[in-house]
Design an enzyme around this catalytic site. Structure first.
Site, PDB file in Angstrom:
ATOM      1  NE  ARG A  45      -3.702  -1.934   2.496  1.00 52.89           N
ATOM      2  CZ  ARG A  45      -3.532  -2.517   3.853  1.00 52.89           C
ATOM      3  NH1 ARG A  45      -3.069  -1.828   4.535  1.00 52.89           N
ATOM      4  NH2 ARG A  45      -4.185  -3.693   3.823  1.00 52.89           N
ATOM      5  CE  LYS A 103      11.905  -8.330  15.646  1.00 49.71           C
ATOM      6  NZ  LYS A 103      12.673  -7.789  14.364  1.00 49.71           N
ATOM      7  CB  VAL A 130      16.806 -14.738  14.784  1.00 52.04           C
ATOM      8  CG1 VAL A 130      17.747 -14.727  16.064  1.00 52.04           C
ATOM      9  CG2 VAL A 130      15.450 -15.487  15.377  1.00 52.04           C
ATOM     10  CB  ILE A 134      23.969 -13.037  12.001  1.00 50.98           C
ATOM     11  CG1 ILE A 134      24.489 -11.881  12.322  1.00 50.98           C
ATOM     12  CG2 ILE A 134      24.979 -14.145  12.333  1.00 50.98           C
ATOM     13  CD1 ILE A 134      24.489 -11.542  13.851  1.00 50.98           C
ATOM     14  CG  ASP A 199      13.525  -6.783  18.824  1.00 54.19           C
ATOM     15  OD1 ASP A 199      12.747  -6.822  17.732  1.00 54.19           O
ATOM     16  OD2 ASP A 199      14.448  -7.186  18.750  1.00 54.19           O
ATOM     17  CE  LYS A 203      15.449  -9.498  16.875  1.00 55.07           C
ATOM     18  NZ  LYS A 203      16.282  -8.173  17.069  1.00 55.07           N
TER      19      LYS A 203
END
Lengths: 431, 431
Positions: A45, A103, A130, A134, A199, A203
């Protein structure tokens, strides 16, 4: 050459990164993977996405992508857990693979999503969910497949690591660094998601599940943020040879699983203490390999895109029956009993103030000794005001909160002791 | 469930580790991988291997394993490049996959081995050949598949890193630490393979090939060991904010490839400088992901076994046509032109002595300025003897050896300057 038609839902920071890396590195990705990844449909959108969408079908409705019969794989990059869940479930039920960086979606709904994917014989992959760029999930799932994972400890939130790094290296207050982090785009206008540890706990939930082959334990993680960290304690930690970091840690105790997110003192001798700024790093201890660590950018447009595209290529190349998103077959994932935070063993950093009078320190150390609690280090330092009080900092050897609490209560009963304690955990990361 | 019959050749440190981890972790490996790995045949001349070989066919002749028609995969852990090459080629020609930890074999004969494997439609995998237990090859090949790799820098030899770490942290001489390393089994009786950089250059050859999709460039790598490092320079480096490490580094310059192994000053602000003891770490810069780093044990029985078994499981699960050992299809590997070491850009650390008299330093800095060579830092320090000489340490900004050499010649021409120079490279790792 294998071909895969993909649709991208969401052209925000990550979505536009995925599209641009797929376009700019098309030749090298094709050459390395021997796969042709065609972006045939995008939906957003967002009209200011700035992406080159020439020759790509464009929709305003993300669900159009999940219904597009030409599409093999849906890349979900809209974020959130409501429409995203609906989108992913629709894609799966239409027989499409899914790659996501979400996540929250995986931590909250991963078990049911993976069950649906298993039944539909499609892959759901979420490397980017996560530690950004990496390849941590692949490393646990495949690189360390021979290992029983003993424990894992990681710096998995860039915002809190940036704040603590700046406090430590520049002597700045939490509030001042947070303001800068917001200006630089490292923290949201409402930063609570990061600084309260939510957060990181999403993870860690994914990492814990993958390390121990269990269902996602999000609701059972002890979670503490960094909003209450005085600068003074960052400095006392340093003086004791430790660096204060916000970490996620999980450990297999056989009968029970320990998993928690909070600030902790890390020994300066551990490489984890050298992870500064917005970087992420995850340290894993496996019974065969011992300890390995994976470091890099935990967020950002093209770093996250790097992981999303690695997943897309993996889906293109994988035998669908041989791929397990969480490193264990979904039908084998079981619930594990979680260890109560009060029973978790770690060192403790305790700071409080006492009136500066003869004999107080000996009373305190006697209480500790009577409780069989050994002290690794002790600092006594004048408080910088006119109060005639001193800060006492104690570093305990490994114990539990439930052993520590009665000792602290006894200390509080001493006349000269303030009843405000700063208590932080110490992770030695030595086994 | 997929099944794979494997034969293990060699039951030394790594071979016995592989067998014991496969036996001890059989359940978890089966559960995670959904594969049954059967060790059906082992071969070794070592009668004191101490392994449990009950119910396993045992041969004294390794070639028996490569001829065993029940075997799908041969694990080559005998080391060396003569019998090992013959064994691997026989296994391939008998249609067997190969997993090896043999860096010398791959660095010297990898291109022809992979060509033979391609023609026989089998996989040759060698994760354990570089950085022991760290899943570094998988990370480059798969985790970073979306990236054009710009450069890579790694501490890939544990012996030299142990020696330099001890020199730096404890002020010990090279000779004394080497002796301890030999006692502790970190260095061989003849340590030259490690301390002259040969081991690191074999590993860098594999990493370079994999990073840039080229044939193995072993014969074209600049290689320098650490035998000539005075303790004094470790300390001067520290004073300047750097740590001395023995590193391998490669970089893509488009037309040419730079690849070299030597001691270098690494900024203390880089996480690579925190890698101590026998640990290994590889830092990789990709155009999408930016910089990631992979850290862990670079050697040892079960850490190396962890990587060998990850390869075995990967072979069991892989579609043979979708697997590229070096991350690029073998038929696409091409030779690349190597950049001459004299033309490689880096900083330089230069130390020499001068007679302590007025005006010498200004003459030296004038020579540098006239040559448009900028100095980042300078140290002048009395030599600790009766010579009335001072050590001068110069840290140049980025330049090349061919720019630096004429400047040093001019400095040598000054009356008071000794003609012995210690010259070390400085890697800023900043792009």
């Amino acid at each position: 050459m294998r071909q895969l038609n993909i649709g991208i839902c969401g052209l925000g920071t990550v979505g536009s990164g995925v599209l641009s890396v797929l376009q700019n590195n098309a030749d090298i990705i094709r050459e390395k993977s021997s796969c042709l990844i065609h972006v045939t449909h995008v939906a957003t959108r967002n009209t200011n996405h700035g992406c080159n969408v020439e020759n790509i079908q464009f929709s305003n409705d993300i669900f159009e992508v999940a219904r597009d019969s030409d599409i093999d794989l849906v890349v979900e990059l809209i974020g959130g857990t409501s429409s995203a869940l609906e989108l992913v479930m629709l894609a799966i039920s239409n027989g499409k693979h899914v790659v996501t960086a979400n996540k929250a979606l995986i931590a909250e709904h991963g078990t049911s999503i993976l069950q649906a994917a298993y039944e539909a014989n499609v892959i759901v992959a979420f490397e980017a969910s996560v530690a950004g760029g990496i390849p941590i999930l692949k490393s646990i799932r495949e690189g360390l497949v021979a290992n029983k994972i003993n424990w894992l400890a990681g710096i998995i939130n860039g915002t809190t690591n940036f704040i603590l790094s700046e406090m430590s290296s520049k002597g700045r207050s939490f509030e001042s660094v947070l303001e800068e982090a917001q200006k630089r785009g490292y923290a949201e206008a409402d930063p609570s998601f990061d600084i309260e540890g939510i957060d990181a706990s999403q993870k860690l939930s994914i990492l814990t599940s993958m390390s121990f082959g269990m269902t996602l334990p999000l609701d059972h993680l002890f979670t503490e943020g960094i909003t209450k960290i005085p600068l003074k304690d960052v400095y006392f930690a340093k003086e004791l040879g430790f660096t204060l970091k916000h970490i996620g840690i999980c450990r297999d105790h056989g009968e029970q699983i320990e998993a928690r997110v909070h600030p902790a003192l890390i020994p300066d001798s551990s490489i984890l203490s050298s992870v500064n700024g917005v970087s992420n790093a995850v340290m894993i201890n496996g019974d065969a390999v011992d300890t390995t660590l994976y470091y890099g950018p935990g967020a950002g447009s093209t770093p996250t895109a790097s992981s999303v595209i690695a997943d897309i290529v993996e889906v293109a190349k994988s035998d669908k029956n041989a791929y397990s998103s969480l490193g264990f077959p979904v039908e084998k994932l079981c619930q594990r009993k979680m260890l109560d935070i009060d029973l978790v063993e770690c060192g403790f950093y305790v700071r409080f103030t006492v009136v500066n009078e003869t004999g107080v320190l000996s009373k305190i150390t006697k209480i500790m000794a009577d409780s069989a609690l050994s002290i690794e280090s002790i600092i006594q330092r004048d408080v910088e005001d006119d109060s005639n009080r001193v800060d006492i900092v104690l570093l305990s050897s490994k114990t539990t909160q439930s052993n520590l609490s009665p000792v602290l209560r006894k200390i509080t009963e001493l006349d000269s002791v303030s009843d405000e304690f700063v208590i932080l955990r110490v992770e030695y990361l030595d086994n």
